[in-house]
Motif scaffolding. Structure first.
Motif, short mmCIF file in Angstrom:
data_model
loop_
_atom_site.label_atom_id
_atom_site.label_comp_id
_atom_site.label_asym_id
_atom_site.label_seq_id
_atom_site.Cartn_x
_atom_site.Cartn_y
_atom_site.Cartn_z
N TYR A 261 0.80 -1.20 -0.01
CA TYR A 261 0.10 0.07 -0.09
C TYR A 261 0.87 1.43 0.19
N ALA A 262 2.00 1.17 0.64
CA ALA A 262 3.05 2.49 0.59
C ALA A 262 3.45 3.00 -0.56
N ALA A 263 3.35 4.28 -0.75
CA ALA A 263 3.80 5.01 -1.93
C ALA A 263 5.30 4.93 -1.92
N PRO A 264 5.57 4.86 -3.36
CA PRO A 264 6.93 4.66 -3.76
C PRO A 264 8.02 5.66 -3.09
N GLU A 265 7.54 6.82 -3.41
CA GLU A 265 8.40 7.80 -2.80
C GLU A 265 8.53 8.11 -1.42
N TYR A 266 7.63 7.80 -0.62
CA TYR A 266 7.78 7.78 0.89
C TYR A 266 8.49 6.28 1.16
N ILE A 267 8.59 5.32 0.57
CA ILE A 267 9.40 4.07 0.95
C ILE A 267 10.78 4.48 0.62
N GLN A 268 11.21 5.33 -0.34
CA GLN A 268 12.54 5.57 -0.84
C GLN A 268 12.99 6.89 -0.11
N THR A 269 12.19 7.72 0.27
CA THR A 269 12.95 8.73 0.98
C THR A 269 12.22 9.30 2.48
N GLY A 270 11.25 8.61 2.98
CA GLY A 270 10.52 8.84 4.10
C GLY A 270 9.87 10.01 4.13
N ARG A 271 9.60 10.63 3.09
CA ARG A 271 9.11 12.35 3.00
C ARG A 271 7.30 11.79 2.81
N LEU A 272 6.59 12.32 3.69
CA LEU A 272 5.24 11.95 3.76
C LEU A 272 4.39 13.23 3.57
N THR A 273 3.66 12.98 2.53
CA THR A 273 2.54 14.01 2.09
C THR A 273 0.98 13.28 2.04
N SER A 274 0.03 14.03 1.85
CA SER A 274 -1.16 13.56 1.75
C SER A 274 -1.34 12.67 0.49
N LYS A 275 -0.44 12.94 -0.46
CA LYS A 275 -0.19 12.14 -1.68
C LYS A 275 -0.04 10.69 -1.53
N SER A 276 0.59 10.52 -0.49
CA SER A 276 1.01 9.08 0.27
C SER A 276 -0.51 8.22 0.08
N ASP A 277 -1.20 8.85 0.82
CA ASP A 277 -2.74 8.56 1.18
C ASP A 277 -3.26 8.21 -0.12
N VAL A 278 -3.18 9.23 -1.13
CA VAL A 278 -3.84 9.01 -2.40
C VAL A 278 -3.26 7.80 -3.23
N TRP A 279 -2.06 7.45 -3.13
CA TRP A 279 -1.57 6.20 -3.62
C TRP A 279 -2.33 5.20 -2.91
N SER A 280 -2.08 4.86 -1.57
CA SER A 280 -2.87 3.86 -0.94
C SER A 280 -4.30 3.72 -1.42
N TYR A 281 -5.02 4.74 -1.41
CA TYR A 281 -6.34 4.67 -1.86
C TYR A 281 -6.54 3.89 -3.70
N GLY A 282 -5.65 4.58 -4.28
CA GLY A 282 -5.35 4.01 -5.66
C GLY A 282 -5.23 2.47 -5.64
N VAL A 283 -4.39 1.92 -4.77
CA VAL A 283 -4.18 0.38 -4.61
C VAL A 283 -5.46 -0.22 -4.16
N PHE A 284 -6.25 0.49 -3.27
CA PHE A 284 -7.50 0.00 -2.74
C PHE A 284 -8.59 -0.19 -3.85
N LEU A 285 -8.58 0.69 -4.78
CA LEU A 285 -9.67 0.60 -5.85
C LEU A 285 -9.16 -0.82 -6.63
N TYR A 286 -8.26 -1.01 -6.82
CA TYR A 286 -7.73 -2.24 -7.57
C TYR A 286 -8.20 -3.55 -6.75
N GLU A 287 -8.06 -3.39 -5.33
CA GLU A 287 -8.60 -4.55 -4.48
C GLU A 287 -10.02 -4.76 -4.70
N LEU A 288 -10.86 -3.57 -4.95
CA LEU A 288 -12.44 -3.64 -5.00
C LEU A 288 -12.65 -4.21 -6.52
N ILE A 289 -11.79 -4.12 -7.32
CA ILE A 289 -11.90 -4.41 -8.59
C ILE A 289 -11.72 -5.84 -9.03
#
Length: 425
Positions: A261-289
């Protein structure tokens, strides 16, 4: 089945800032411990100036805001859960067990409610920090798509320090459970769309609808719970953080979350933004699909990583049908699912700056829902989670094997999605 969390450090370890003494917690023990733990919400280390964030007010200390949480005694909770009996146990997570209980919420003995009581295990300060974070966050935020924290308990007994959280009871369990292949009554497509909408509302509220921003940091299907009416609510805020203050683009933290679920840029740098949650939400949509978990070591090697597996099927409508959850039926579902995948692709843009905000995602999900015809009403499965327990196979007692995630393994996450499907700028 609960997915494991990972925690590892990238680069230099951040320094914890001193924090003000909170005023919202009513127990003297809790007050002391929150000061000692540094209350992760109030100790942010952010860097790099941002033109987008200029003009935004400084985030206040959450601990200075009023809280309506009820303080429970440990004997009260022992009685409420029948002494934490195995018969009342709802599940077990990374930081403790959860029990069903019945508690009084007023002086009127007739006013009782069902609750879920999370008893944190004795695993040191880290578990307690997450307990503190939940108290600080859920004590001051309120939204129909966030699980309500009723109260907490923090006191000493003969066995040591007791740390417990008391939530509203969510009788239909987690979305992860209903997407599982073991679920006798899988979620209908219209219900999945409603869940996507509810989850987007919850995240949009945290990111944009308060005078401070909260980044969830551990958004996943097991942290989305369903109430009696099958409304979806975000739960488990132990890893949440305050967003960056004015003039800063991100928060630098140790990398924690759930693999897949974790966004790639967060994994690589530890820099957290709200867009990290947006990435995780995208993963979740593919779970639903697809009805598949983001990372499943029990599948063939080429199908273990969900995002990697779906990519070859996205550019062709005929191929796309092959990744649709086989338990879903109806021609109109295919069209709707493809539209939902386009939203997911926007969320999964390689560059975090090109990902939409959650308010924009919410609008897109609304359009998918409104444009979906012929998939039926969002009716829930015929049986609730509790009713169908006896029909489901018991899960294996052993813990699921989770492979170690190395920094280099993040490479599969960072490719750009097909430009034929979505424009990300």
């Amino acid at each position: 089945m609960v997915m494991k969390c990972f925690q590892f450090h990238i680069g230099e370890k951040r320094e914890e800032a001193k924090t003000p003494r909170p005023t919202s917690v009513q127990s003297s023990f809790t007050d002391h411990e929150i000061r000692q733990s540094g209350s992760e919400f109030n100790s942010q280390n952010a860097s790099e100036e941002s033109t987008e964030s200029r003009g935004r007010s400084q985030f206040p200390s959450l601990s200075e805001r009023p809280s309506n949480l009820k303080v429970f005694t440990f004997p009260e909770l022992k009685q409420a859960t029948k002494n934490f009996s195995r018969t009342t146990k709802l599940g077990e997570g990374g930081f403790g067990c959860v029990f069903k209980g019945i508690v009084k919420i007023s002086e009127d003995p007739a006013q009782k409610i069902d609750v879920a009581v999370k008893q944190l295990g004795r695993r040191g300060l880290q578990g307690h920090k997450e307990w503190v974070t939940e108290v600080n966050v859920l004590g001051v935020v309120e939204h129909p798509n966030l699980v309500k924290l009723v109260g907490y308990c923090a006191e000493d007994d003969e066995r040591g320090i007791q740390r417990l959280l008391i939530y509203e009871y969510m009788p239909n369990g987690s979305v992860e459970e209903h997407l599982s292949a073991k679920s006798v009554t899988p979620l209908p497509w219209a219900m999945r769309l409603r869940i996507a909408l509810d989850a987007a509302r919850g995240l949009a509220y945290l990111h944009e609808e308060m005078d401070f921003q909260i980044i969830f940091r551990d958004f996943k299907s097991s942290n989305i719970l369903l109430d009696e009416q099958w409304n979806a609510k975000l739960s488990d805020f132990g890893l949440a953080r305050l967003g960056p203050p004015e003039g800063l683009t991100h928060v630098s933290t140790a990398v924690v979350g759930t693999m897949g679920y974790a966004a790639p840029e967060y994994i690589q740098t530890g820099r957290l933004t709200s867009k990290s949650d947006v990435w995780s939400y995208g993963v979740f949509l593919y779970e639903l699909i697809t009805g598949r978990r983001p990372l499943d070591r029990n599948r063939p090697r080429s199908e273990q990583k969900l995002l990697e597996w779906v990519k070859p099927y996205l550019s062709d409508a005929k191929k796309f049908q092959q990744i649709l959850d086989p338990r879903l039926e109806g021609k109109q579902i295919l069209k709707s699912a493809h539209k939902l995948s386009l939203v997911a692709n926007r969320c999964l843009a390689r560059l975090q700056k090109t990902r939409p905000k959650m308010s924009e995602v919410l609008e897109m999900i609304n359009q998918v829902v409104e444009g979906t015809n012929g998939t039926g009403n969002p009716q829930p499965p015929l049986m609730s989670k509790e009713q169908k327990k006896k029909f489901e196979e018991p899960e294996a007692k052993g813990k699921r094997r989770i492979a170690d995630m190395k920094i280099g393994d993040g490479g599969w996450l960072v490719r750009v999605w097909s430009s034929k499907l979505v424009k990300t700028c």
